[in-house]
Design a protein around this motif. Sequence first.
Motif, PDB file in Angstrom:
ATOM      1  N   GLU A  85      33.429  -8.415  -4.321  1.00 22.82           N
ATOM      2  CA  GLU A  85      34.580  -7.940  -5.081  1.00 22.82           C
ATOM      3  C   GLU A  85      34.176  -7.569  -6.507  1.00 22.82           C
ATOM      4  OE1 GLU A  85      38.729  -9.849  -6.682  1.00 22.82           O
ATOM      5  OE2 GLU A  85      37.952 -10.552  -4.763  1.00 22.82           O
ATOM      6  N   VAL A  86      33.339  -8.390  -7.127  1.00 27.20           N
ATOM      7  CA  VAL A  86      32.894  -8.112  -8.499  1.00 27.20           C
ATOM      8  C   VAL A  86      32.030  -6.853  -8.524  1.00 27.20           C
ATOM      9  CG1 VAL A  86      31.521  -9.005 -10.420  1.00 27.20           C
ATOM     10  CG2 VAL A  86      33.030 -10.528  -9.166  1.00 27.20           C
ATOM     11  N   ILE A  87      31.136  -6.746  -7.557  1.00 29.96           N
ATOM     12  CA  ILE A  87      30.257  -5.568  -7.501  1.00 29.96           C
ATOM     13  C   ILE A  87      31.077  -4.296  -7.319  1.00 29.96           C
ATOM     14  CG2 ILE A  87      28.398  -4.452  -6.195  1.00 29.96           C
ATOM     15  CD1 ILE A  87      27.491  -6.874  -7.838  1.00 29.96           C
ATOM     16  N   ILE A  88      32.077  -4.346  -6.455  1.00 31.92           N
ATOM     17  CA  ILE A  88      32.919  -3.157  -6.242  1.00 31.92           C
ATOM     18  C   ILE A  88      33.619  -2.750  -7.537  1.00 31.92           C
ATOM     19  CG2 ILE A  88      35.021  -2.357  -5.080  1.00 31.92           C
ATOM     20  CD1 ILE A  88      34.047  -3.857  -2.593  1.00 31.92           C
ATOM     21  N   ARG A 125      33.634  -4.806 -20.347  1.00 30.37           N
ATOM     22  CA  ARG A 125      34.179  -6.082 -20.833  1.00 30.37           C
ATOM     23  C   ARG A 125      35.538  -6.387 -20.202  1.00 30.37           C
ATOM     24  NH1 ARG A 125      32.092  -4.038 -25.969  1.00 30.37           N
ATOM     25  NH2 ARG A 125      30.184  -5.170 -26.425  1.00 30.37           N
ATOM     26  N   SER A 126      36.404  -5.397 -20.112  1.00 31.45           N
ATOM     27  CA  SER A 126      37.736  -5.633 -19.540  1.00 31.45           C
ATOM     28  C   SER A 126      37.653  -5.930 -18.044  1.00 31.45           C
ATOM     29  CB  SER A 126      38.662  -4.446 -19.806  1.00 31.45           C
ATOM     30  OG  SER A 126      38.211  -3.294 -19.129  1.00 31.45           O
ATOM     31  N   THR A 127      36.721  -5.291 -17.351  1.00 31.82           N
ATOM     32  CA  THR A 127      36.536  -5.570 -15.918  1.00 31.82           C
ATOM     33  C   THR A 127      36.071  -7.003 -15.708  1.00 31.82           C
ATOM     34  OG1 THR A 127      35.977  -3.246 -15.497  1.00 31.82           O
ATOM     35  CG2 THR A 127      35.314  -4.849 -13.829  1.00 31.82           C
ATOM     36  N   LEU A 128      35.114  -7.454 -16.515  1.00 33.79           N
ATOM     37  CA  LEU A 128      34.629  -8.827 -16.394  1.00 33.79           C
ATOM     38  C   LEU A 128      35.714  -9.838 -16.780  1.00 33.79           C
ATOM     39  CD1 LEU A 128      30.973  -8.454 -17.697  1.00 33.79           C
ATOM     40  CD2 LEU A 128      31.727  -8.820 -15.347  1.00 33.79           C
ATOM     41  N   GLN A 129      36.507  -9.518 -17.799  1.00 35.39           N
ATOM     42  CA  GLN A 129      37.595 -10.414 -18.184  1.00 35.39           C
ATOM     43  C   GLN A 129      38.628 -10.522 -17.068  1.00 35.39           C
ATOM     44  OE1 GLN A 129      39.074  -8.900 -21.916  1.00 35.39           O
ATOM     45  NE2 GLN A 129      37.722 -10.215 -23.126  1.00 35.39           N
ATOM     46  N   ALA A 130      38.882  -9.418 -16.381  1.00 40.61           N
ATOM     47  CA  ALA A 130      39.826  -9.443 -15.274  1.00 40.61           C
ATOM     48  C   ALA A 130      39.329 -10.342 -14.137  1.00 40.61           C
ATOM     49  CB  ALA A 130      40.065  -8.030 -14.749  1.00 40.61           C
ATOM     50  N   LYS A 131      38.032 -10.507 -14.030  1.00 39.00           N
ATOM     51  CA  LYS A 131      37.434 -11.367 -12.990  1.00 39.00           C
ATOM     52  C   LYS A 131      37.282 -12.813 -13.462  1.00 39.00           C
ATOM     53  CE  LYS A 131      37.083  -8.081 -10.092  1.00 39.00           C
ATOM     54  NZ  LYS A 131      38.058  -8.037  -9.007  1.00 39.00           N
ATOM     55  N   GLY A 132      37.730 -13.127 -14.671  1.00 37.86           N
ATOM     56  CA  GLY A 132      37.703 -14.503 -15.161  1.00 37.86           C
ATOM     57  C   GLY A 132      36.563 -14.832 -16.100  1.00 37.86           C
ATOM     58  N   VAL A 133      35.769 -13.822 -16.517  1.00 38.38           N
ATOM     59  CA  VAL A 133      34.654 -14.064 -17.438  1.00 38.38           C
ATOM     60  C   VAL A 133      35.184 -14.059 -18.862  1.00 38.38           C
ATOM     61  CG1 VAL A 133      32.437 -13.185 -18.284  1.00 38.38           C
ATOM     62  CG2 VAL A 133      32.978 -13.046 -15.854  1.00 38.38           C
ATOM     63  N   LYS A 134      34.804 -15.085 -19.629  1.00 36.79           N
ATOM     64  CA  LYS A 134      35.256 -15.196 -21.011  1.00 36.79           C
ATOM     65  C   LYS A 134      34.060 -15.528 -21.888  1.00 36.79           C
ATOM     66  CE  LYS A 134      37.727 -18.732 -22.475  1.00 36.79           C
ATOM     67  NZ  LYS A 134      38.798 -19.723 -22.633  1.00 36.79           N
ATOM     68  N   VAL A 135      33.997 -14.915 -23.066  1.00 39.31           N
ATOM     69  CA  VAL A 135      32.899 -15.151 -24.002  1.00 39.31           C
ATOM     70  C   VAL A 135      33.126 -16.480 -24.714  1.00 39.31           C
ATOM     71  CG1 VAL A 135      31.739 -14.292 -26.086  1.00 39.31           C
ATOM     72  CG2 VAL A 135      32.557 -12.677 -24.362  1.00 39.31           C
ATOM     73  N   MET A 136      32.033 -17.235 -24.894  1.00 39.43           N
ATOM     74  CA  MET A 136      32.087 -18.507 -25.609  1.00 39.43           C
ATOM     75  C   MET A 136      31.930 -18.238 -27.100  1.00 39.43           C
ATOM     76  SD  MET A 136      29.428 -21.689 -25.161  1.00 39.43           S
ATOM     77  CE  MET A 136      29.602 -21.728 -23.399  1.00 39.43           C
ATOM     78  N   GLY A 172      27.095 -17.277 -24.831  1.00 41.29           N
ATOM     79  CA  GLY A 172      27.427 -18.093 -23.668  1.00 41.29           C
ATOM     80  C   GLY A 172      28.688 -17.554 -23.020  1.00 41.29           C
ATOM     81  N   TYR A 173      28.854 -17.845 -21.723  1.00 38.40           N
ATOM     82  CA  TYR A 173      30.007 -17.324 -20.993  1.00 38.40           C
ATOM     83  C   TYR A 173      30.624 -18.399 -20.109  1.00 38.40           C
ATOM     84  CZ  TYR A 173      28.677 -12.613 -22.373  1.00 38.40           C
ATOM     85  OH  TYR A 173      28.373 -11.494 -23.104  1.00 38.40           O
ATOM     86  N   TYR A 174      31.956 -18.275 -19.951  1.00 33.73           N
ATOM     87  CA  TYR A 174      32.719 -19.103 -19.027  1.00 33.73           C
ATOM     88  C   TYR A 174      33.155 -18.224 -17.865  1.00 33.73           C
ATOM     89  CZ  TYR A 174      33.515 -22.360 -22.939  1.00 33.73           C
ATOM     90  OH  TYR A 174      33.371 -23.233 -23.986  1.00 33.73           O
ATOM     91  N   LEU A 175      33.246 -18.808 -16.701  1.00 35.15           N
ATOM     92  CA  LEU A 175      33.879 -18.154 -15.558  1.00 35.15           C
ATOM     93  C   LEU A 175      34.985 -19.086 -15.100  1.00 35.15           C
ATOM     94  CD1 LEU A 175      34.082 -15.913 -13.454  1.00 35.15           C
ATOM     95  CD2 LEU A 175      32.428 -17.153 -12.068  1.00 35.15           C
ATOM     96  N   ILE A 180      29.085 -20.781 -17.239  1.00 36.12           N
ATOM     97  CA  ILE A 180      28.117 -20.178 -16.319  1.00 36.12           C
ATOM     98  C   ILE A 180      26.813 -19.830 -17.046  1.00 36.12           C
ATOM     99  CG2 ILE A 180      29.812 -19.328 -14.682  1.00 36.12           C
ATOM    100  CD1 ILE A 180      29.558 -16.555 -15.971  1.00 36.12           C
ATOM    101  N   ARG A 181      26.872 -19.765 -18.383  1.00 40.12           N
ATOM    102  CA  ARG A 181      25.651 -19.570 -19.171  1.00 40.12           C
ATOM    103  C   ARG A 181      25.835 -20.221 -20.528  1.00 40.12           C
ATOM    104  NH1 ARG A 181      23.056 -13.767 -20.568  1.00 40.12           N
ATOM    105  NH2 ARG A 181      24.438 -13.832 -22.349  1.00 40.12           N
ATOM    106  N   PHE A 182      24.859 -21.036 -20.899  1.00 40.11           N
ATOM    107  CA  PHE A 182      24.895 -21.702 -22.198  1.00 40.11           C
ATOM    108  C   PHE A 182      24.521 -20.711 -23.299  1.00 40.11           C
ATOM    109  CE2 PHE A 182      23.906 -25.057 -19.138  1.00 40.11           C
ATOM    110  CZ  PHE A 182      24.872 -25.992 -19.463  1.00 40.11           C
ATOM    111  N   ALA A 183      25.120 -20.907 -24.470  1.00 37.88           N
ATOM    112  CA  ALA A 183      24.807 -20.058 -25.613  1.00 37.88           C
ATOM    113  C   ALA A 183      23.515 -20.563 -26.242  1.00 37.88           C
ATOM    114  CB  ALA A 183      25.946 -20.115 -26.623  1.00 37.88           C
ATOM    115  N   LYS A 184      22.602 -19.628 -26.566  1.00 35.99           N
ATOM    116  CA  LYS A 184      21.364 -19.980 -27.264  1.00 35.99           C
ATOM    117  C   LYS A 184      21.626 -19.722 -28.736  1.00 35.99           C
ATOM    118  CE  LYS A 184      18.518 -19.061 -23.301  1.00 35.99           C
ATOM    119  NZ  LYS A 184      17.359 -18.448 -22.735  1.00 35.99           N
ATOM    120  N   VAL A 185      21.507 -20.791 -29.530  1.00 37.57           N
ATOM    121  CA  VAL A 185      21.981 -20.729 -30.906  1.00 37.57           C
ATOM    122  C   VAL A 185      20.960 -21.245 -31.892  1.00 37.57           C
ATOM    123  CG1 VAL A 185      24.408 -20.933 -30.232  1.00 37.57           C
ATOM    124  CG2 VAL A 185      23.081 -22.995 -30.721  1.00 37.57           C
ATOM    125  N   VAL A 186      21.196 -20.904 -33.182  1.00 39.32           N
ATOM    126  CA  VAL A 186      20.418 -21.421 -34.318  1.00 39.32           C
ATOM    127  C   VAL A 186      21.337 -22.418 -35.028  1.00 39.32           C
ATOM    128  CG1 VAL A 186      19.298 -20.816 -36.476  1.00 39.32           C
ATOM    129  CG2 VAL A 186      19.153 -19.250 -34.522  1.00 39.32           C
TER     130      VAL A 186
END
Length: 189
Positions: A85-88, A125-136, A172-175, A180-186
């Motif tokens: 579904e995400v790929i489509i 960005r809007s497509t990923l947000q619609a699938k539940g992806v959110k920026v940390m 970093g990102y939330y699903l 789903i991915r940790f933020a790499k930070v200073v």
Amino acid sequence: MEEQEMTQNPESKETVNEMDINTDENAAGTSHLNEPVTEGNGLEKLQAELQEQKDKYLRLMAEFDNFRRRTAKERLELMQTAGKEVIISLLEVLDDCDRAEKQLQASDDITLQKEGIQLVFNKLRSTLQAKGVKVMESVNTDFDVEKHEAITEIPAPNADMQGKVMDEVVKGYYLNDKIIRFAKVVVGK
């Protein structure tokens, strides 16, 4: 009191009870002791029940084995098509990228090219947000080992920034509110 019929034995002139109960320990047993023994019947019944239980057990094991194989197959199919579904939905963004690439080659107007590319990025960005992806959001927040991966530490410009995220190298990102991915930070020290 119960009345019992009493008869006289002509030979001994004794009174004998009609119930035919043998109270003499030396005499032969009563008629109910001469009935055939039914132990073999009970044993056959128990063996039949045991065989029936074995059959039920074997059928249950076969059914469970089939269930396990079927669920393993369904799980494999689900894993193979989980991102379908995400790929489509991302294929539309890819189509926009192809159109933007054609425009980049055909036009020399930088402002139009920037606008086109920005539209593609916004659609992604809007497509990923619609699938539940959110920026940390990490910059200027307290360093949290549950969400952040510290790449390096730098001196903090003031005491308020000590232990806080100064810069974000990789977002970093939330699903659906799960990392789903940790933020790499200073981090400031």
